[in-house]
Design an enzyme around this catalytic site. Structure first.
Site, PDB file in Angstrom:
ATOM      1  N   GLY A  75       0.771  -1.237   0.000  1.00 50.92           N
ATOM      2  CA  GLY A  75       0.000   0.000   0.000  1.00 50.92           C
ATOM      3  C   GLY A  75       0.803   1.288   0.000  1.00 50.92           C
ATOM      4  N   THR A  76       2.014   1.280  -0.592  1.00 51.75           N
ATOM      5  CA  THR A  76       2.756   2.544  -0.616  1.00 51.75           C
ATOM      6  C   THR A  76       2.081   3.564  -1.541  1.00 51.75           C
ATOM      7  OG1 THR A  76       4.267   1.893  -2.396  1.00 51.75           O
ATOM      8  CG2 THR A  76       4.958   1.380  -0.133  1.00 51.75           C
ATOM      9  N   ASN A  77       1.435   3.098  -2.589  1.00 51.52           N
ATOM     10  CA  ASN A  77       0.703   4.045  -3.441  1.00 51.52           C
ATOM     11  C   ASN A  77      -0.521   4.599  -2.717  1.00 51.52           C
ATOM     12  OD1 ASN A  77       1.831   4.438  -6.286  1.00 51.52           O
ATOM     13  ND2 ASN A  77       2.049   2.228  -5.980  1.00 51.52           N
TER      14      ASN A  77
ATOM     15  N   MET B  43      -4.077  -6.960  -7.249  1.00 51.38           N
ATOM     16  CA  MET B  43      -3.442  -8.032  -8.011  1.00 51.38           C
ATOM     17  C   MET B  43      -4.389  -8.992  -8.718  1.00 51.38           C
ATOM     18  SD  MET B  43      -0.417  -7.276  -8.119  1.00 51.38           S
ATOM     19  CE  MET B  43       0.730  -6.163  -7.327  1.00 51.38           C
TER      20      MET B  43
ATOM     21  N   ILE C 214      -7.300  -9.606 -11.795  1.00 53.20           N
ATOM     22  CA  ILE C 214      -7.877  -9.015 -12.991  1.00 53.20           C
ATOM     23  C   ILE C 214      -9.381  -8.979 -12.822  1.00 53.20           C
ATOM     24  CG2 ILE C 214      -8.207  -9.307 -15.478  1.00 53.20           C
ATOM     25  CD1 ILE C 214      -5.368 -10.374 -15.626  1.00 53.20           C
ATOM     26  N   LEU C 215      -9.931  -7.774 -12.935  1.00 57.80           N
ATOM     27  CA  LEU C 215     -11.371  -7.600 -12.744  1.00 57.80           C
ATOM     28  C   LEU C 215     -12.069  -7.776 -14.087  1.00 57.80           C
ATOM     29  CD1 LEU C 215     -10.869  -4.597 -10.355  1.00 57.80           C
ATOM     30  CD2 LEU C 215     -11.698  -6.869  -9.715  1.00 57.80           C
TER      31      LEU C 215
ATOM     32  N   ASN D  18      -5.698   2.848 -12.987  1.00 58.84           N
ATOM     33  CA  ASN D  18      -4.708   1.875 -12.536  1.00 58.84           C
ATOM     34  C   ASN D  18      -3.319   2.483 -12.628  1.00 58.84           C
ATOM     35  OD1 ASN D  18      -3.610  -0.746 -11.821  1.00 58.84           O
ATOM     36  ND2 ASN D  18      -3.046  -0.996 -13.969  1.00 58.84           N
TER      37      ASN D  18
ATOM     38  N   HIS E 224       0.593   1.343 -13.214  1.00 59.84           N
ATOM     39  CA  HIS E 224       1.403   0.209 -13.654  1.00 59.84           C
ATOM     40  C   HIS E 224       2.877   0.621 -13.628  1.00 59.84           C
ATOM     41  CE1 HIS E 224       2.295  -3.560 -15.622  1.00 59.84           C
ATOM     42  NE2 HIS E 224       3.114  -2.885 -16.414  1.00 59.84           N
TER      43      HIS E 224
HETATM   44  C1  GAR Z   1       3.200  -0.989  -7.435  1.00 58.33           C
HETATM   45  O1  GAR Z   1       4.513  -0.942  -7.958  1.00 58.33           O
HETATM   46  C2  GAR Z   1       2.197  -0.985  -8.560  1.00 58.33           C
HETATM   47  O2  GAR Z   1       2.577  -0.175  -9.653  1.00 58.33           O
HETATM   48  C3  GAR Z   1       2.182  -2.428  -8.958  1.00 58.33           C
HETATM   49  O3  GAR Z   1       2.218  -3.117  -7.724  1.00 58.33           O
HETATM   50  C4  GAR Z   1       2.933  -2.341  -6.758  1.00 58.33           C
HETATM   51  C5  GAR Z   1       2.091  -2.195  -5.503  1.00 58.33           C
HETATM   52  O4  GAR Z   1       2.814  -1.567  -4.478  1.00 58.33           O
HETATM   53  N1  GAR Z   1       1.029  -2.752  -9.743  1.00 58.33           N
HETATM   54  C6  GAR Z   1       1.046  -3.606 -10.778  1.00 58.33           C
HETATM   55  O5  GAR Z   1       2.023  -4.241 -11.098  1.00 58.33           O
HETATM   56  C7  GAR Z   1      -0.274  -3.718 -11.533  1.00 58.33           C
HETATM   57  N2  GAR Z   1      -0.102  -4.405 -12.778  1.00 58.33           N
HETATM   58  P1  GAR Z   1       2.069  -0.859  -3.256  1.00 58.33           P
HETATM   59  O6  GAR Z   1       1.101  -1.870  -2.645  1.00 58.33           O
HETATM   60  O7  GAR Z   1       3.189  -0.537  -2.305  1.00 58.33           O
HETATM   61  O8  GAR Z   1       1.367   0.373  -3.758  1.00 58.33           O
END
Ligand code: GAR
Length: 208
Positions: free
Chosen positions: A12-14, A91, A93-94, A108, A110
């Protein structure tokens, strides 16, 4: 005020970048109304609780297929009167039920410059492993609207990040998060909430 739901599966850093941007006044027209996790153990849930955002768990194990999960998720988001859905490291696919219910209202992030290193099976660390194996000198992140095609929807923002000598997938992942994802995701959410994004075919226009 637009009601935002953030979908997570892991650290969940994003999500944290979004919470911090909101606290700093950078998302004035949006409020975080729900964080939905695909796992009860995701650390992202603790981040949400600390920020006072209601949390929900939609566990893949409780559903027979991604489609069943998507139908339950769509019902939850409708019930919560959500206007914008943000996939922040979600993670699964919806399926089309969610895209049909929220056309051009699902965003999203990526961790690569789409159309490179994307598509089914290309998520998380795998993306950076593929970029390093290919030998690219520049990678980055993309924020896009979600369509039925995996990683195929209209692109909102992208930011390039250099690959450095000696990078491991973990090191590159962290640099791309710090220099790109945590910047462009909150920015795209702010633009959406202020009605600054219009979609014309594959192209997203950003209004001034
Ligand atoms: C992030 O790097 C995001 O871009 C990626 O998963 C990580 C989640 O990190 N998403 C994908 O690869 C989607 N195809 P987070 O939980 O720390 O935000």
């Amino acid at each position: 005020m637009k009601r935002i739901a953030v979908l997570v599966s892991g650290g969940g850093t994003n999500l944290q970048a979004l919470i911090d941007a909101k606290a700093a006044g950078k998302i004035p027209a949006g409020e975080f109304a729900a964080v939905v996790s695909s796992s009860p153990d995701a650390y992202a849930l603790q981040r949400a609780e600390k920020a006072g955002i209601p949390t929900y768990v939609i566990n893949r194990r409780d559903y027979g297929s991604n489609q069943e999960l998507t139908v339950a998720l769509t019902a939850l988001l409708r019930e919560q009167k959500i206007d914008l859905i943000v996939l922040a490291g979600f993670m699964y696919i919806l399926t089309r039920e969610l895209v049909d219910a929220y056309p051009n209202a699902i965003i999203n992030v990526h961790p690569a410059l789409i159309p490179s290193f994307c598509g089914e099976g290309c998520y998380g660390l795998h993306v950076h492993e593929k970029a390093l194996a290919y030998g690219v000198k520049v990678s980055g992140a993309t924020v896009h609207f979600v369509s039925e095609e995996c990683d195929g929807g209209p692109i909102i923002l992208q930011k390039a990040v250099n690959v450095e000598e000696g990078d491991t997938p973990e090191v590159l992942q962290r640099r791309i998060m710090e220099q790109a994802e945590w910047i462009i995701l909150p920015k795209a959410v702010d633009l959406f909430c202020r009605d600054k994004l219009t979609v014309e075919g594959r192209r997203v226009h950003i209004l001034s």
